[in-house]
Design a protein around this motif. Structure first.
Motif, PDB file in Angstrom:
ATOM      1  N   LEU A   5      55.475  26.792   0.636  1.00 34.02           N
ATOM      2  CA  LEU A   5      54.069  26.378   0.694  1.00 34.02           C
ATOM      3  C   LEU A   5      53.114  27.564   0.799  1.00 34.02           C
ATOM      4  N   ALA A   6      53.561  28.738   0.421  1.00 35.58           N
ATOM      5  CA  ALA A   6      52.727  29.932   0.513  1.00 35.58           C
ATOM      6  C   ALA A   6      51.416  29.711  -0.229  1.00 35.58           C
ATOM      7  N   GLY A   7      50.329  29.940   0.481  1.00 32.64           N
ATOM      8  CA  GLY A   7      49.012  29.796  -0.109  1.00 32.64           C
ATOM      9  C   GLY A   7      48.496  28.371  -0.218  1.00 32.64           C
ATOM     10  N   ARG A   8      49.258  27.399   0.198  1.00 30.08           N
ATOM     11  CA  ARG A   8      48.825  26.000   0.122  1.00 30.08           C
ATOM     12  C   ARG A   8      47.993  25.641   1.341  1.00 30.08           C
ATOM     13  N   ARG A   9      47.014  24.759   1.105  1.00 29.44           N
ATOM     14  CA  ARG A   9      46.122  24.283   2.158  1.00 29.44           C
ATOM     15  C   ARG A   9      46.537  22.855   2.490  1.00 29.44           C
ATOM     16  N   CYS A  10      47.117  22.683   3.678  1.00 33.84           N
ATOM     17  CA  CYS A  10      47.741  21.419   4.072  1.00 33.84           C
ATOM     18  C   CYS A  10      46.925  20.727   5.161  1.00 33.84           C
ATOM     19  N   SER A  16      48.923  16.479  16.090  1.00 35.39           N
ATOM     20  CA  SER A  16      49.042  17.211  17.355  1.00 35.39           C
ATOM     21  C   SER A  16      50.328  16.916  18.125  1.00 35.39           C
ATOM     22  N   ARG A  17      50.974  15.788  17.825  1.00 35.08           N
ATOM     23  CA  ARG A  17      52.157  15.409  18.603  1.00 35.08           C
ATOM     24  C   ARG A  17      53.199  14.768  17.684  1.00 35.08           C
ATOM     25  N   GLY A  18      54.399  14.649  18.192  1.00 39.78           N
ATOM     26  CA  GLY A  18      55.456  13.901  17.524  1.00 39.78           C
ATOM     27  C   GLY A  18      55.760  14.371  16.113  1.00 39.78           C
ATOM     28  N   LEU A  19      55.939  13.409  15.221  1.00 41.57           N
ATOM     29  CA  LEU A  19      56.282  13.704  13.836  1.00 41.57           C
ATOM     30  C   LEU A  19      55.198  14.532  13.154  1.00 41.57           C
ATOM     31  N   GLY A  20      53.932  14.223  13.416  1.00 41.63           N
ATOM     32  CA  GLY A  20      52.842  14.985  12.807  1.00 41.63           C
ATOM     33  C   GLY A  20      52.891  16.454  13.185  1.00 41.63           C
ATOM     34  N   ARG A  21      53.157  16.739  14.453  1.00 49.83           N
ATOM     35  CA  ARG A  21      53.295  18.134  14.904  1.00 49.83           C
ATOM     36  C   ARG A  21      54.465  18.804  14.201  1.00 49.83           C
ATOM     37  N   PHE A  27      55.205  23.014   7.827  1.00 47.77           N
ATOM     38  CA  PHE A  27      54.333  23.532   6.769  1.00 47.77           C
ATOM     39  C   PHE A  27      53.955  24.985   7.054  1.00 47.77           C
ATOM     40  N   ALA A  28      53.609  25.297   8.298  1.00 45.56           N
ATOM     41  CA  ALA A  28      53.274  26.671   8.664  1.00 45.56           C
ATOM     42  C   ALA A  28      54.486  27.585   8.488  1.00 45.56           C
ATOM     43  N   ARG A  29      55.650  27.113   8.885  1.00 44.36           N
ATOM     44  CA  ARG A  29      56.885  27.887   8.739  1.00 44.36           C
ATOM     45  C   ARG A  29      57.150  28.218   7.269  1.00 44.36           C
ATOM     46  N   GLU A  30      56.754  27.293   6.389  1.00 44.62           N
ATOM     47  CA  GLU A  30      56.957  27.486   4.948  1.00 44.62           C
ATOM     48  C   GLU A  30      55.787  28.195   4.271  1.00 44.62           C
ATOM     49  N   ILE A  52      50.932  26.885  15.363  1.00 45.55           N
ATOM     50  CA  ILE A  52      50.692  27.148  13.934  1.00 45.55           C
ATOM     51  C   ILE A  52      50.192  28.576  13.754  1.00 45.55           C
ATOM     52  N   ALA A  53      49.239  28.989  14.572  1.00 46.98           N
ATOM     53  CA  ALA A  53      48.677  30.339  14.477  1.00 46.98           C
ATOM     54  C   ALA A  53      49.752  31.404  14.697  1.00 46.98           C
ATOM     55  N   ALA A  54      50.759  31.104  15.507  1.00 50.21           N
ATOM     56  CA  ALA A  54      51.833  32.059  15.773  1.00 50.21           C
ATOM     57  C   ALA A  54      52.622  32.393  14.509  1.00 50.21           C
ATOM     58  N   PHE A  55      52.574  31.521  13.507  1.00 49.30           N
ATOM     59  CA  PHE A  55      53.234  31.806  12.229  1.00 49.30           C
ATOM     60  C   PHE A  55      52.385  32.747  11.372  1.00 49.30           C
ATOM     61  N   GLY A  56      51.163  33.035  11.829  1.00 47.01           N
ATOM     62  CA  GLY A  56      50.302  33.949  11.109  1.00 47.01           C
ATOM     63  C   GLY A  56      49.468  33.307  10.020  1.00 47.01           C
TER      64      GLY A  56
END
Length: 142
Positions: A5-10, A16-21, A27-30, A52-56
């Motif tokens: 997902l590099a460069g994708r806006r998701c 914030s919680r559960g499956l959505g988190r 997505f951030a990891r990818e 999410i921010a921790a993934f840069g």
């Protein structure tokens, strides 16, 4: 930037919680930039935002009710203004009433339907405007 997902806006509703988190973090990891909505738990939203921010990657957080048309329009407009649009939308937000149907009040039932169905409709409609202009995009409704 690497990942599927590099460069994708998701955008993940109910992120914030559960499956959505879990989806937002995946997505951030990818490699994706991730925006998410939440309704009530600001502490959970801040934790997710930091993770999410921790993934840069870039992160946007929006508090509101997915069944509110103005909220859906505002989220899409802000993503367009800040990031240029939306590439991926996950309609994840939902509420549940864990009661036998005979015990659920009509207003509680309406809230469930508004969250699951109306919210997915409103956010899909808002995201599609950007996706149509881009001639690409993906929507996943859970």
């Amino acid at each position: 930037m690497t990942g599927k997902l590099a460069g994708r806006r998701c955008l993940v509703t109910g992120g914030s919680r559960g499956l959505g988190r879990a989806i937002a973090l995946a997505f951030a990891r990818e490699g994706g930039d991730v925006a998410f909505t939440y309704r009530a738990r600001e502490d959970a939203a801040r934790d997710t935002e930091e993770a999410i921010a921790a993934f840069g990657h870039r992160v946007l957080t929006f508090r509101g009710n997915v069944a509110d048309a103005a909220h859906a329009r505002e989220v899409a407009a802000q993503m367009k203004a800040d990031w240029g649009g939306i590439d991926v939308l996950v309609n994840n937000a939902g509420i549940t009433e864990v009661l036998p149907i005979a015990m659920i009040d009509e207003d509680e039932w309406d809230a469930v339907i508004d969250s699951h169905v109306k919210g997915a409709y409103l956010f899909s409609r808002a995201a599609l405007k950007s996706m149509i202009r881009q001639k690409s995009g993906s929507i996943l409704s859970i």
